[in-house]
Design an enzyme around this catalytic site. Structure first.
Site, PDB file in Angstrom:
ATOM      1  N   GLU A   1       6.898  -4.131  13.063  1.00 17.17           N
ATOM      2  CA  GLU A   1       5.651  -3.404  13.342  1.00 17.17           C
ATOM      3  C   GLU A   1       5.485  -3.070  14.828  1.00 17.17           C
ATOM      4  O   GLU A   1       4.424  -3.279  15.410  1.00 17.17           O
ATOM      5  CB  GLU A   1       4.448  -4.218  12.852  1.00 17.17           C
ATOM      6  CG  GLU A   1       4.345  -4.321  11.347  1.00 17.17           C
ATOM      7  CD  GLU A   1       3.058  -4.978  10.869  1.00 17.17           C
ATOM      8  OE1 GLU A   1       2.611  -4.659   9.760  1.00 17.17           O
ATOM      9  OE2 GLU A   1       2.504  -5.808  11.617  1.00 17.17           O
TER      10      GLU A   1
ATOM     11  N   GLU B   1       5.461  -4.417   3.333  1.00 17.80           N
ATOM     12  CA  GLU B   1       4.413  -5.440   3.281  1.00 17.80           C
ATOM     13  C   GLU B   1       3.240  -4.856   2.508  1.00 17.80           C
ATOM     14  O   GLU B   1       2.469  -4.058   3.043  1.00 17.80           O
ATOM     15  CB  GLU B   1       3.948  -5.874   4.679  1.00 17.80           C
ATOM     16  CG  GLU B   1       4.929  -6.718   5.451  1.00 17.80           C
ATOM     17  CD  GLU B   1       4.332  -7.267   6.741  1.00 17.80           C
ATOM     18  OE1 GLU B   1       3.079  -7.279   6.870  1.00 17.80           O
ATOM     19  OE2 GLU B   1       5.109  -7.664   7.624  1.00 17.80           O
TER      20      GLU B   1
END
Length: 763
Positions: A168, A245
């Protein structure tokens, strides 16, 4: 002659095909269960893996936590609960593939996002950038992990099918050169045939997307799935889609309500993805526990995470299937060409333990590990300690009037004493820096006891030093003039938070002839006996704040403010006969009685005041104020930008919602940013909520600070049937010159609660 078993004899292949992943040349939908081996006792690893398989998953997804494997520079540990290779072998044994996410940064609500504390001993280090020392240590770590895991890739006959590059990064910065260097490092370890991927949010993945990596999206339950993949489809129409995710629930922080997410929202999202051929990893399928000091903290501000990482996941903290599990299993059965395995029974029963007393006591000062005399202020890292508490002691000048003590900054929970008299607390969670002191005489001692909590695990604030990080000053009004003393010479004591330190302190207390201390901050030890073993939940509601060890195992942090009031104690760490409990309480208990129960308590807050921000005295009078912007926002998902006609200067932004697109009275705001005079987003690290007229805390944890918590899937939501307009006021921390404002509605389809007509004020 004996022939040794060779994994390479069973070599396979996992590649990217047109619109799909290919496993040994055949289309393959990844149905991954995220679990974290350090958050599960090793004797329970196989049970959790088998439970994921019985749920309908075909893959296990894991982070590799750098800081638990290299707790001190150059000292690597892949044994016991750190044996990541054995965890992967157990996955293969049970017919599961593995996705490895080796960071170096992982987030995961884990101490410093998985980065080791000792990196901070180099003051000028640039974390997650091409800092030479950082990159040197990253590569050493990744090579050590590779020694464990590279033999277990699918090309070598093992279960590992994909490896992630960083994590991320779009939420941290834009640096393709850094991402490329991490990619090259991992490619050199796992080989050219290993599928490498990177994950990010749909709003920022282009910042760091590399052409030769698989791109995956991260988003939560309820999200508009088509919208999340829309840009990826434009850029790579033939690429396989994957949500790396898909957030099943959320994490808890001290002093806030327990987080939950509806089962139906999670299940319908997975059903939709599978119906469209989209791969996913369910974060978390089983969260587990951040034992010991491994729970991190979130930012902006400082919001430490609780010990439980239950995450409202389908498999709960202690390994039992929940309502979410069975609803999801029913859907996953639809996409399986054979019956799923039967549900796997938990390896441990749940037991309770009657009340017992922690009678033995040792003052916290007996846990002192090292002392420096006549020293300038030093942080915990400069004292070569990763976790624990510190005591700072200095001699005071004569100050005949009341004064103000300022810690710049105390990380994290500081208790202040004059000589041995307790004066008060300065709590970083509350953004406190100051405390009133009574008049003092020359030669009296100022003592500051600071307990460090988890280092920040998300955003730029991960460079999170512990102790007193800058300065200590005292200011007083002397004959009409402000006089300031900068206290520079200190005696500093370190108190590590490990079991050996606690045992040493208790042993010292037993052999000491000193009288019992009036101060009850310290170590407590008690015992209980068991005839049968099982998992249980130790109730700490009589104690204040600190750490617990059971039979030497670090069970985790507790804090009586809640919401977590019990700590999970795995039955595999208990024994028949006598068991030991040691509690380090940095505040002191109201009673030394302990007990354990057969169910957890994760949602009981004990706060002096409400967590909401609706104090009438903080509400600004906007009746005669002139907005810097007003108008109507667009409907639908995605970021929207409001430009001010002229720059505005002020410390506070008031965002007022006059109406909503759906015509209802509930307003929702996922994220907001303020734009500086250069039209760039300003830092939100110092932001706090000054006022919010309505915040939903019964149906969910939807406080106004969710609008700038760096998480696009969480949001501020007002309470049903409260009248519009709705108002949120943000304290920027200092006066800023602003040129605009950015707003993100909820990520769900139709953007429920999105604002239509608005006004923005700066003052």
């Amino acid at each position: 002659m004996t022939t040794l078993f060779s994994l390479s004899a069973y070599a396979g292949d996992f590649t990217v095909g047109k619109g799909t992943f290919l496993l040994n040349g055949e289309p393959f939908i990844v149905k991954a269960a995220e679990v974290h081996y350090p958050r599960i006792p090793r004797p329970y690893w196989e049970h959790r893996i088998r439970s994921c398989k019985a749920l309908g998953m075909n893959t296990i997804c894991i982070y590799v936590f750098w800081n638990i494997h290299e707790q001190h520079e150059g000292q690597f540990d892949f044994s016991g609960n750190n044996d990541v290779a054995e965890f992967c072998r157990l996955a293969k044994k049970n017919g599961m593939y593995v996705i490895v996410r080796p960071g170096p940064y992982v987030c995961a609500e884990w101490e410093m996002g998985g980065l080791p504390w000792w990196l901070l001993k180099k003051k000028d280090i640039r974390l997650r950038e091409q800092d030479p020392y950082f990159m040197e240590r990253v590569k050493i770590f990744e090579e050590k992990v590779g020694e464990q895991l590279a033999p277990l890739t699918i090309q070598n006959g093992g279960p590992i099918i994909m490896v992630q590059v960083e994590n991320e990064y779009g939420s941290y910065g834009e640096d393709k050169a850094y991402i490329s260097e991490i990619r090259d490092c991992l490619r050199g370890i796992y080989g050219d045939k290993m599928a490498l991927f990177q994950c990010d949010w749909s709003s920022n993945f282009e910042k760091n997307g590399l052409d030769d990596l698989v791109w995956t999206m991260n988003f939560g339950t309820g999200a508009n799935i088509d919208q999340q993949f829309a840009r990826l489809k434009e850029l790579r129409p033939d690429a396989p889609m994957m949500c790396s995710e898909f957030w099943s629930g959320w994490f808890d922080k001290w002093g806030a309500r327990h987080e939950t997410r509806p089962a139906d929202d999670m299940v319908s999202g997975i059903d939709e993805m599978l119906s469209k051929g989209i791969s996913f990893s369910l974060y978390m399928t089983h969260g587990g526990t951040s034992f010991g000091h491994w729970a991190g903290a979130n930012s902006p501000g400082f919001a430490p995470d609780v010990t439980s990482y239950d995450y409202d996941a389908p498999i709960n903290e202690y390994g039992w299937a929940t309502e979410k599990y069975f609803k999801l299993r029913k859907v996953l059965q639809k996409y399986s060409d054979k019956p799923l395995p039967k549900e796997v029974k938990s390896p441990a029963n749940l037991i309770s333990i009657p009340e017992f007393e922690a009678k033995e006591f040792a003052p916290i000062i007996l846990g002192t590990d090292s002392v420096v005399m006549d020293s300038p202020l030093l942080t915990m890292e400069e004292m070569d300690m990763g976790w624990g508490s510190m005591v700072y002691v200095t001699t005071l000048p004569e100050i005949a009037v009341s004064s103000v003590l300022t810690l710049n900054d105390g990380h994290d929970y500081a208790q202040v004493f004059i000589d041995d008299k307790y004066i008060g607390t300065i709590d970083r969670v509350k953004n406190e820096k100051n405390l009133m002191l009574p008049p003092v005489k020359k030669g009296q001692e100022l003592k500051v006891l600071i307990e460090a909590m988890g280092r920040i695990n998300f955003g730029r604030a991960i460079k999170d030093y512990k102790g007193i990080t800058e300065s200590v000053t005292i200011t007083a009004d002397i004959d009409g003039n402000d006089v300031t003393w900068n206290l520079k010479r200190w005696t500093i004591l370190t108190i590590p938070d490990d079991y050996s330190t606690a045992a040493k302190a208790l042993a010292s207390a037993q052999t000491s002839a000193a009288k019992p201390a009036a101060d009850k901050r310290g170590y407590y030890r008690g015992y209980f006996r068991l005839g049968k073993l099982g998992d249980t939940f130790l109730n700490l509601s009589n104690f204040g704040k600190g750490q617990v060890y059971v039979n030497g195992y670090p069970i985790g942090r507790f804090w009586n403010i809640g919401p977590q009031q019990t700590l999970y104690v795995p039955g595999c760490w208990l024994k028949r006969g006598l068991n030991e409990v040691v509690v380090l309480d940095v505040v002191g208990p109201k009673s030394t009685t302990l007990w354990a129960q057969d169910k957890p308590e994760l949602d009981q807050l004990n706060l002096a005041k409400s967590v909401t921000h609706n104090n009438p005295g903080d509400k600004p009078d906007l009746n005669s104020a002139t907005p810097v912007a007003e108008g109507s926002l667009s409907s639908g998902n995605g970021w929207q930008t409001v430009r001010f006609s002229t720059p505005a200067k002020g410390r506070y932004i008031a965002f007022q919602a006059l109406s909503t697109h759906d015509g209802k009275d509930v307003v929702c705001v996922a994220e907001v940013y303020a734009l500086g005079k250069d039209s760039r987003r300003i830092s939100r690290e110092s932001w706090t909520v000054k006022y919010a007229d309505s915040e939903e805390t019964v149906r969910g944890n939807n406080l106004a600070d969710k609008a700038f918590d760096l998480q696009e899937s969480t949001y501020w939501r007002t309470v049903k049937r409260t009248t519009l307009p709705h108002l949120m006021v943000i304290d920027l921390g200092s006066v800023q010159e602003l040129s605009g404002f950015e707003y993100l509605p909820r990520a769900e389809e139709g953007a429920p609660g999105s604002i239509k007509d608005y006004k923005i004020f700066v003052y």
